[in-house]
Design a protein around this motif. Structure first.
Motif, PDB file in Angstrom:
ATOM      1  N   LYS A 147       0.742  -1.214   0.001  1.00 14.24           N
ATOM      2  CA  LYS A 147       0.116   0.026   0.035  1.00 14.24           C
ATOM      3  C   LYS A 147       0.879   1.327  -0.001  1.00 14.24           C
ATOM      4  O   LYS A 147       0.448   2.169  -0.801  1.00 14.24           O
ATOM      5  CB  LYS A 147      -0.890  -0.006   1.113  1.00 14.24           C
ATOM      6  CG  LYS A 147      -1.852   1.174   1.401  1.00 14.24           C
ATOM      7  CD  LYS A 147      -2.780   1.266   2.436  1.00 14.24           C
ATOM      8  CE  LYS A 147      -1.715   1.572   3.636  1.00 14.24           C
ATOM      9  NZ  LYS A 147      -1.473   2.758   3.762  1.00 14.24           N
TER      10      LYS A 147
ATOM     11  N   VAL B 241      -6.270   6.613  -1.405  1.00 11.72           N
ATOM     12  CA  VAL B 241      -7.326   5.839  -1.504  1.00 11.72           C
ATOM     13  C   VAL B 241      -7.132   4.967  -2.561  1.00 11.72           C
ATOM     14  O   VAL B 241      -7.255   3.767  -2.609  1.00 11.72           O
ATOM     15  CB  VAL B 241      -8.638   6.903  -2.206  1.00 11.72           C
ATOM     16  CG1 VAL B 241      -9.992   6.000  -2.777  1.00 11.72           C
ATOM     17  CG2 VAL B 241      -9.158   7.719  -0.898  1.00 11.72           C
ATOM     18  N   ILE B 242      -6.140   5.321  -3.973  1.00 10.74           N
ATOM     19  CA  ILE B 242      -5.793   4.407  -4.922  1.00 10.74           C
ATOM     20  C   ILE B 242      -4.936   3.533  -4.492  1.00 10.74           C
ATOM     21  O   ILE B 242      -5.177   2.224  -4.840  1.00 10.74           O
ATOM     22  CB  ILE B 242      -5.218   5.297  -6.031  1.00 10.74           C
ATOM     23  CG1 ILE B 242      -6.123   6.417  -6.783  1.00 10.74           C
ATOM     24  CG2 ILE B 242      -4.459   4.279  -7.017  1.00 10.74           C
ATOM     25  CD1 ILE B 242      -5.312   7.321  -7.462  1.00 10.74           C
TER      26      ILE B 242
ATOM     27  N   VAL C  64      -7.513   0.951  -2.542  1.00  8.29           N
ATOM     28  CA  VAL C  64      -8.104  -0.027  -3.786  1.00  8.29           C
ATOM     29  C   VAL C  64      -7.418  -1.103  -4.259  1.00  8.29           C
ATOM     30  O   VAL C  64      -7.692  -2.216  -4.396  1.00  8.29           O
ATOM     31  CB  VAL C  64      -8.902   1.118  -4.403  1.00  8.29           C
ATOM     32  CG1 VAL C  64      -9.313   0.300  -5.552  1.00  8.29           C
ATOM     33  CG2 VAL C  64      -9.988   1.736  -3.787  1.00  8.29           C
TER      34      VAL C  64
ATOM     35  N   VAL D 131      -6.025  -3.920  -1.920  1.00 13.22           N
ATOM     36  CA  VAL D 131      -7.257  -4.767  -1.498  1.00 13.22           C
ATOM     37  C   VAL D 131      -7.602  -5.687  -2.580  1.00 13.22           C
ATOM     38  O   VAL D 131      -7.717  -6.986  -2.659  1.00 13.22           O
ATOM     39  CB  VAL D 131      -8.286  -3.944  -1.044  1.00 13.22           C
ATOM     40  CG1 VAL D 131      -9.830  -4.755  -0.889  1.00 13.22           C
ATOM     41  CG2 VAL D 131      -8.291  -3.343   0.222  1.00 13.22           C
ATOM     42  N   ALA D 132      -7.685  -5.149  -4.011  1.00 20.42           N
ATOM     43  CA  ALA D 132      -8.106  -5.952  -5.117  1.00 20.42           C
ATOM     44  C   ALA D 132      -7.087  -6.882  -5.387  1.00 20.42           C
ATOM     45  O   ALA D 132      -7.212  -7.894  -5.754  1.00 20.42           O
ATOM     46  CB  ALA D 132      -8.269  -4.951  -6.330  1.00 20.42           C
TER      47      ALA D 132
END
Length: 550
Positions: A144, A162-163, A166, A169-170
């Motif tokens: 991250k 935020v990017i 995301v 997590v993906a």
């Protein structure tokens, strides 16, 4: 160097996380529904400690986020020492208590007590699980941060954060739920497929033309699969039935279609109907459409019970849809088998409905575990209103069963969730080891549904909401096979019940997810009310084909 690394690891750990983790570790040792094997307990405790640690880290972050004052200097050092000592005391104290808790379940299930839960080995495995999960969490944080720093070169800081979340997590979700889960399922499927092909030496190709797999059958012996061959080969003979059952005797008829019998679900369902017609299944007094468990297994006690009670004047039919164990299918692929169950019932019901009412058999549905779930889904009751079947016996209904959930939620006030009473009992009734299907003032109607369930069955009583809310079946009066020491703990009870699902079939017969023939006999007797059976005959039948040996 190793000492330095250990020192760095200790300093990097959250004291709040360790304290909360110790609490969850300790409560994970408490009893749940079934006795847990040592390795399962160790893995559970490691995951519980990790979950508690994550909660503690989040709480510490939230404290800082709210800009609340923190301890510093000597006060902080003393606080950490107290916390570490408290953690050790909690862990050791609960490890000592663990064997007594497990024995509280074992005593209810007539199992020998355990002298020790091997606390040091258990603690070591739990520690290794925690370190592995901690490593994954820190890898997540590293990825991250790397993505965030890269994105921060072209977009503002908060957008890059935020990017990065995301994307990370993906990545992890795709890896674990997609790639690894698919590989694991494929491996299980391949292993159980090979097991299904195994032809056991003690099972001979049937010579009776009325048996599936015989020379006269539409189904090949090898294509029935391991569970199918067992099902059709172990039908009780007419002379065995005559020693116990009153009235005229026939040899029961059984049809089983394996996964290898045809390429598609529709073809397998058509084969089942054709074979059932060939052997005269619709000419019997009773017809049972069985949905097997995930591996294709049909519980012998469930079908033998009705075969004896009606003197063999019954035909049964089942179609295999999977090789995987029910608990694995239930967690990973809960809709597995639904299409097969629907296709089979649709064809059988349409043919049955065309027969003259006075000459067609009484039609019932039956299934255990995942079979009960898919059997329930096989028929839309609104489509049966004009010409209903006679009923269903579903044992060990899984927690995902919507009909079972609805009937349980609509139970009469004051009745426990583990053996509810639904309205006046004229349609739906619930039973356990102590019966429960006959104790109603209102008579059963022409359409009857019976649920056979044990209060200690985690397949039925697992609840995802146990993560944050006490299940209804834990409130008030407890089931006769549930430990009095069972308590609800947030997060921990959810994890315990999830592990119990995997251990459900390790419970002794008559508890957990292992259903006893004696209880099938009681359930079928109440459901179909066969003539000629008094209490003495029923007891003789239980002694002969039962599992409990009482």
């Amino acid at each position: 160097m190793k000492i330095k690394h250990l020192h760095l690891l200790r300093r990097s750990l959250s004291t709040t996380g360790l304290l909360v983790g110790a609490l969850l570790f300790a409560t994970s040792l408490s009893p749940s529904l079934v006795p847990r094997p040592f390795l399962m307990q160790a893995l559970l405790s490691g995951v519980a400690f990790s979950a508690g640690y994550a909660i503690g880290v989040f709480l510490h972050w939230l404290w800082n986020f709210m800009e609340l004052p923190e301890f510093r200097g000597r006060v902080l050092l003393i606080g950490k020492i107290i916390a570490w000592v408290l953690c050790a005391a909690i862990v050791i104290g609960f490890l000592v208590r663990a064997s007594a808790w497990q024995n509280s379940i074992r005593e209810l299930m007539d199992l020998d007590p355990v002298d020790t839960t091997r606390p040091f080995s258990l603690g070591l495995i739990a520690l290794l699980v925690f370190l592995a999960l901690l490593g994954l969490a820190r890898l997540f944080r590293l990825i991250k941060r790397t993505v965030s720093r890269t994105a921060n070169r072209v977009v503002p800081g908060r957008i890059s954060l935020v990017i990065s979340v995301v994307i990370t997590v993906a990545l992890f979700w795709g890896l674990f739920s997609g790639v690894l889960a698919r590989v694991a399922l494929n491996s299980f499927d391949a292993s159980f497929r090979q097991l299904d092909l195994l032809i056991e030496d003690e099972l001979d190709v049937p010579t009776n033309p009325l048996h599936s797999g015989s020379a006269a059958s539409l189904l090949g012996w090898e294509e029935l699969g391991r569970q199918g061959r067992r099902f059709v080969a172990r039908v009780p003979a007419a002379d065995e039935l005559a020693r116990l059952a009153p009235g005229p005797i026939d040899e029961p008829l059984r049809v089983y279609v394996g996964l290898n019998s045809a390429e598609t679900i529709e073809e397998r369902a058509e084969l089942a109907l054709a074979e059932l017609q060939r052997i005269g299944g619709f000419e019997r007094d009773y017809l049972v459409v069985i949905t097997p468990t995930g591996t294709g297994w049909v519980d012998p006690g469930g079908i033998q019970s009705i075969e004896y009670l009606v003197g063999g004047r019954v035909a049964s039919v089942a179609v295999q849809y999977s090789y995987l164990p029910s608990w694995l299918s239930l967690l990973a692929q809960p809709d597995y088998g639904q299409e097969t169950a629907r296709a089979l019932f649709d064809r059988v019901y349409r043919h049955w409905r065309e027969l003259p009412t006075e000459h067609r058999p009484r039609l019932y549905l039956h299934g255990l575990s995942l079979g009960a779930l898919n059997s329930d889904r096989s028929a839309d009751m609104w489509d049966l209103v004009g010409d209903p079947i006679d009923g269903a016996l579903w044992s060990g209904p899984p927690f995902r069963s919507q009909s079972w959930q609805w009937a349980t939620a609509q139970r009469r006030p004051g009745t426990p969730a583990w053996r509810p009473r639904f309205r006046d009992g004229s349609v739906i009734r619930f039973a356990n080891q102590d019966g429960g299907l006959e104790d109603f003032a209102a008579p059963w109607g022409p359409f009857r549904i019976a649920y056979l369930q044990y209060a200690s069955d985690p397949i039925s009583f697992f609840e995802p909401s146990a993560l944050y809310r006490e299940p209804a079946w834990m409130r008030g009066e407890r089931g006769p096979d549930v430990s009095p020491f069972l308590r609800w703990y947030p997060v921990v009870t959810f994890l315990q019940l999830a592990v119990d699902i995997a251990a459900a079939e390790t419970a002794p017969i008559g508890y957990g997810h292992s259903y006893a023939t004696e209880h099938y006999i009681d359930s079928w007797q109440a459901l179909i009310e066969p003539p000629g059976w008094d209490e003495q005959r029923i007891e003789a039948l239980k002694r002969t084909i039962g599992d409990l040996g009482d």
